[in-house]
Scaffold this motif. Sequence first.
Motif, PDB file in Angstrom:
ATOM      1  N   PHE A 333     -85.141  39.521  78.341  1.00  0.00           N
ATOM      2  CA  PHE A 333     -86.290  39.102  77.627  1.00  0.00           C
ATOM      3  C   PHE A 333     -85.817  37.614  77.066  1.00  0.00           C
ATOM      4  CE2 PHE A 333     -87.040  43.493  77.118  1.00  0.00           C
ATOM      5  CZ  PHE A 333     -88.304  43.548  77.896  1.00  0.00           C
ATOM      6  N   ASP A 334     -86.930  36.842  77.335  1.00  0.00           N
ATOM      7  CA  ASP A 334     -86.871  35.240  76.755  1.00  0.00           C
ATOM      8  C   ASP A 334     -87.085  35.291  75.206  1.00  0.00           C
ATOM      9  OD1 ASP A 334     -86.627  33.933  79.372  1.00  0.00           O
ATOM     10  OD2 ASP A 334     -88.402  34.947  79.873  1.00  0.00           O
ATOM     11  N   ARG A 335     -87.904  36.118  74.940  1.00  0.00           N
ATOM     12  CA  ARG A 335     -88.598  36.099  73.678  1.00  0.00           C
ATOM     13  C   ARG A 335     -88.588  37.680  73.049  1.00  0.00           C
ATOM     14  NH1 ARG A 335     -87.534  31.623  74.242  1.00  0.00           N
ATOM     15  NH2 ARG A 335     -88.691  29.806  73.778  1.00  0.00           N
ATOM     16  N   ILE A 336     -88.292  37.969  71.800  1.00  0.00           N
ATOM     17  CA  ILE A 336     -88.286  39.456  71.234  1.00  0.00           C
ATOM     18  C   ILE A 336     -88.861  39.086  69.896  1.00  0.00           C
ATOM     19  CG2 ILE A 336     -87.012  41.227  70.362  1.00  0.00           C
ATOM     20  CD1 ILE A 336     -85.153  41.053  72.550  1.00  0.00           C
ATOM     21  N   LEU A 337     -89.921  39.980  69.598  1.00  0.00           N
ATOM     22  CA  LEU A 337     -90.277  39.793  68.206  1.00  0.00           C
ATOM     23  C   LEU A 337     -90.111  41.157  67.692  1.00  0.00           C
ATOM     24  CD1 LEU A 337     -92.261  39.081  65.910  1.00  0.00           C
ATOM     25  CD2 LEU A 337     -94.173  39.953  67.310  1.00  0.00           C
ATOM     26  N   LEU A 338     -89.245  41.264  66.652  1.00  0.00           N
ATOM     27  CA  LEU A 338     -89.093  42.638  66.065  1.00  0.00           C
ATOM     28  C   LEU A 338     -89.771  42.556  64.498  1.00  0.00           C
ATOM     29  CD1 LEU A 338     -87.985  45.291  65.242  1.00  0.00           C
ATOM     30  CD2 LEU A 338     -85.526  43.962  64.490  1.00  0.00           C
ATOM     31  N   ASP A 339     -90.887  43.049  64.446  1.00  0.00           N
ATOM     32  CA  ASP A 339     -91.705  43.319  63.015  1.00  0.00           C
ATOM     33  C   ASP A 339     -91.162  44.722  62.843  1.00  0.00           C
ATOM     34  OD1 ASP A 339     -93.421  43.323  60.984  1.00  0.00           O
ATOM     35  OD2 ASP A 339     -95.126  42.975  62.426  1.00  0.00           O
ATOM     36  N   ALA A 340     -90.033  44.767  62.008  1.00  0.00           N
ATOM     37  CA  ALA A 340     -89.314  45.988  61.618  1.00  0.00           C
ATOM     38  C   ALA A 340     -90.145  46.852  60.587  1.00  0.00           C
ATOM     39  CB  ALA A 340     -88.130  45.410  61.335  1.00  0.00           C
ATOM     40  N   PRO A 341     -89.755  48.115  60.624  1.00  0.00           N
ATOM     41  CA  PRO A 341     -90.336  48.947  59.702  1.00  0.00           C
ATOM     42  C   PRO A 341     -89.607  48.566  58.338  1.00  0.00           C
ATOM     43  CG  PRO A 341     -89.570  50.419  61.667  1.00  0.00           C
ATOM     44  CD  PRO A 341     -89.347  48.768  61.981  1.00  0.00           C
ATOM     45  N   CYS A 342     -90.431  48.745  57.165  1.00  0.00           N
ATOM     46  CA  CYS A 342     -90.005  48.233  55.982  1.00  0.00           C
ATOM     47  C   CYS A 342     -90.755  48.554  54.756  1.00  0.00           C
ATOM     48  CB  CYS A 342     -90.016  46.610  55.754  1.00  0.00           C
ATOM     49  SG  CYS A 342     -91.827  45.916  55.691  1.00  0.00           S
ATOM     50  N   SER A 343     -90.440  48.228  53.704  1.00  0.00           N
ATOM     51  CA  SER A 343     -91.152  48.825  52.378  1.00  0.00           C
ATOM     52  C   SER A 343     -92.473  48.657  52.320  1.00  0.00           C
ATOM     53  CB  SER A 343     -90.472  48.545  51.186  1.00  0.00           C
ATOM     54  OG  SER A 343     -90.496  47.223  51.215  1.00  0.00           O
ATOM     55  N   ALA A 344     -92.921  47.406  52.940  1.00  0.00           N
ATOM     56  CA  ALA A 344     -94.399  47.111  52.996  1.00  0.00           C
ATOM     57  C   ALA A 344     -94.761  46.520  51.325  1.00  0.00           C
ATOM     58  CB  ALA A 344     -95.442  47.937  53.196  1.00  0.00           C
ATOM     59  N   SER A 345     -93.690  46.262  50.717  1.00  0.00           N
ATOM     60  CA  SER A 345     -93.647  45.691  49.415  1.00  0.00           C
ATOM     61  C   SER A 345     -94.349  44.546  49.258  1.00  0.00           C
ATOM     62  CB  SER A 345     -92.427  45.561  48.615  1.00  0.00           C
ATOM     63  OG  SER A 345     -91.397  44.797  49.616  1.00  0.00           O
ATOM     64  N   GLY A 346     -94.250  43.592  50.286  1.00  0.00           N
ATOM     65  CA  GLY A 346     -95.161  42.235  50.439  1.00  0.00           C
ATOM     66  C   GLY A 346     -96.558  42.549  50.549  1.00  0.00           C
ATOM     67  N   ILE A 347     -97.220  43.727  51.042  1.00  0.00           N
ATOM     68  CA  ILE A 347     -98.587  43.704  51.113  1.00  0.00           C
ATOM     69  C   ILE A 347     -99.334  44.605  50.139  1.00  0.00           C
ATOM     70  CG2 ILE A 347     -98.514  43.166  53.505  1.00  0.00           C
ATOM     71  CD1 ILE A 347     -98.758  45.886  54.296  1.00  0.00           C
ATOM     72  N   ALA A 348     -98.522  45.118  48.994  1.00  0.00           N
ATOM     73  CA  ALA A 348     -98.853  45.918  47.845  1.00  0.00           C
ATOM     74  C   ALA A 348     -99.997  45.518  47.458  1.00  0.00           C
ATOM     75  CB  ALA A 348     -97.648  46.341  47.022  1.00  0.00           C
ATOM     76  N   ARG A 349    -100.347  44.021  47.238  1.00  0.00           N
ATOM     77  CA  ARG A 349    -101.574  43.805  46.518  1.00  0.00           C
ATOM     78  C   ARG A 349    -102.758  44.215  47.470  1.00  0.00           C
ATOM     79  NH1 ARG A 349    -103.318  37.937  48.101  1.00  0.00           N
ATOM     80  NH2 ARG A 349    -102.897  37.987  50.292  1.00  0.00           N
ATOM     81  N   ARG A 350    -102.513  44.274  48.660  1.00  0.00           N
ATOM     82  CA  ARG A 350    -103.651  44.605  49.771  1.00  0.00           C
ATOM     83  C   ARG A 350    -103.795  46.117  50.140  1.00  0.00           C
ATOM     84  NH1 ARG A 350    -105.911  41.123  52.954  1.00  0.00           N
ATOM     85  NH2 ARG A 350    -104.466  39.519  52.294  1.00  0.00           N
ATOM     86  N   HIS A 351    -102.535  46.872  49.717  1.00  0.00           N
ATOM     87  CA  HIS A 351    -102.578  48.279  49.868  1.00  0.00           C
ATOM     88  C   HIS A 351    -101.915  48.930  48.551  1.00  0.00           C
ATOM     89  CE1 HIS A 351    -103.755  48.170  54.054  1.00  0.00           C
ATOM     90  NE2 HIS A 351    -102.936  47.209  54.204  1.00  0.00           N
ATOM     91  N   PRO A 352    -102.718  49.150  47.382  1.00  0.00           N
ATOM     92  CA  PRO A 352    -101.955  49.538  46.073  1.00  0.00           C
ATOM     93  C   PRO A 352    -101.334  50.521  46.010  1.00  0.00           C
ATOM     94  CG  PRO A 352    -104.400  49.486  45.961  1.00  0.00           C
ATOM     95  CD  PRO A 352    -104.051  48.789  47.405  1.00  0.00           C
ATOM     96  N   ASP A 353    -101.574  51.674  47.077  1.00  0.00           N
ATOM     97  CA  ASP A 353    -101.043  52.843  46.924  1.00  0.00           C
ATOM     98  C   ASP A 353     -99.487  52.890  47.339  1.00  0.00           C
ATOM     99  OD1 ASP A 353    -101.778  52.095  49.713  1.00  0.00           O
ATOM    100  OD2 ASP A 353    -101.549  54.103  50.518  1.00  0.00           O
ATOM    101  N   ILE A 354     -99.106  51.557  48.121  1.00  0.00           N
ATOM    102  CA  ILE A 354     -97.521  51.493  48.502  1.00  0.00           C
ATOM    103  C   ILE A 354     -96.670  51.482  47.327  1.00  0.00           C
ATOM    104  CG2 ILE A 354     -95.953  49.885  49.420  1.00  0.00           C
ATOM    105  CD1 ILE A 354     -98.337  49.024  51.382  1.00  0.00           C
ATOM    106  N   ARG A 355     -97.018  51.071  46.186  1.00  0.00           N
ATOM    107  CA  ARG A 355     -96.232  50.926  45.083  1.00  0.00           C
ATOM    108  C   ARG A 355     -95.961  52.389  44.433  1.00  0.00           C
ATOM    109  NH1 ARG A 355    -100.405  47.744  41.196  1.00  0.00           N
ATOM    110  NH2 ARG A 355    -100.806  46.713  43.039  1.00  0.00           N
ATOM    111  N   TRP A 356     -96.721  53.270  44.616  1.00  0.00           N
ATOM    112  CA  TRP A 356     -96.526  54.544  44.167  1.00  0.00           C
ATOM    113  C   TRP A 356     -96.170  55.458  45.118  1.00  0.00           C
ATOM    114  CZ3 TRP A 356     -96.821  53.312  39.362  1.00  0.00           C
ATOM    115  CH2 TRP A 356     -97.674  52.739  38.788  1.00  0.00           C
ATOM    116  N   LEU A 357     -96.079  55.153  46.396  1.00  0.00           N
ATOM    117  CA  LEU A 357     -95.292  55.983  47.555  1.00  0.00           C
ATOM    118  C   LEU A 357     -94.162  55.792  47.561  1.00  0.00           C
ATOM    119  CD1 LEU A 357     -98.394  55.594  50.012  1.00  0.00           C
ATOM    120  CD2 LEU A 357     -97.572  57.806  48.817  1.00  0.00           C
TER     121      LEU A 357
END
Length: 457
Positions: A333-357
């Motif tokens: 491949f010439d380019r690879i995008l790896l949007d990796a599985p993660c804690s999603a802590s950066g979007i917890a303001r948008r998904h407030p259940d994340i902080r409790w899960l």
Amino acid sequence: MTSPSSSPTPKPHQRPLWRDLLASAQLIGAVQSGASLATALPQAAARGKWDAGQRGAAQAMSFTVLRHLGTARAVLAELHPRSVHPPLLRDVLLTALVLLLPDTPLQYSAHTVVNQAVEACKRTPALRHAEGFANALMRRFSAQAKATSPASEAIEARWNHPAWWVESLQTAYPGDWQRLLAVAQRQPSMTLRVNTRRIARDTYQAALQQHGMLGATPDEAALDQALVLSHAVAVERLPGFDAGWVSVQDAAAQYAAGLLDVQPGQRVLDACAAPGGKTAHLLERCDCDVLALDKDAQRLRRVEDTLQRLGLHARTLAADASTPSAWWDGQGFDRILLDAPCSASGIARRHPDIRWLRRAADIPALAATQTALLDALWPLLQPGGKLLYVTCSVFPQEGVDQAQAFLARHADAIASPAPGQLLPQEPDPDSTEQSSGPHAAGHSQDGFFYALFTKAS
């Protein structure tokens, strides 16, 4: 349907409040039992045969409760130190207590909240025995001059995040952790990405104005397709949404396509593609050969639906990116995008259940998964090619630490310019002060980490 990350605050309606209290309590209970709100909401709506209004109100109310759950738990524990049973009664009380807190956006009179919490018990056979208890507890709290207590000094009660999360931010961002926690309490803006294959951004901006919606352009050249709405709306209200003119995508997520710098005709792997926002963005910008991979076949269908709506095409494959031997055809491949599985802590303001899960032990486990993916995909990249590593996390173990460790393991990897850690930003509507921490920005954005690696020729 309304985007869960940008639900508008519901206005007063004819439906009695007790129904929304019960509906929200069901969702809060599901989250406290370990289910995501994205899973719990459609299940509860199907069981309860909720209409669109009920579903939207329950979602918006549960978002508010989750943003104040730490405080509500502390208040309930002080009012009644023993466990409250059944759990549904506990969650009705937690929801009602949040509505009485002075700093929540869903404001009702104390009399209304108390009356409707009791009514919720009356209307629920399993809770009828608790009418008197709920009435006495709610009246005792509502009679207090202010919603404060010694328990509110505890970390979880004070910051409405688990203690381990707060302590992690304190260590990583000693000068900025309080601002990050404050940002998580604000309802995020709704950011759009205009499909410039279909319509120019300024033309779409004019279309928004014709429909009574104000969309501002971020003052960054990299966000040349972005528009930030002054108020969140249901996606079906967006002009041309079904025709593929526009998508909902946070500003921080829109950096990926530009950073990868895909050229016409190049082979591109989007290794963890669902739900497909970044896949689509790559194709909006350039005619290239994209393989969109995701190990979850059901989530991969969302990628296909997104591409179809936008009039774009990519090959899709349900497969595990960490085991290329099972699916790779041997062509680099010439380019690879790896949007990796993660804690999603950066979007917890948008998904407030994340902080409790999330749990503290999740972070090293996720970091190990990210390491395995990086090492598995690197051999698939052509010499001179680029791999973009992305997480929607604010924890260094999933960001800068991961990038540095990758460079140490791979002598043929060259670090290329990338933003690094982007921290969550949300302008405070009640303040004229500019945010001042590291990587401060003038526009709304989630928390993302970006590292770009070029393979030596």
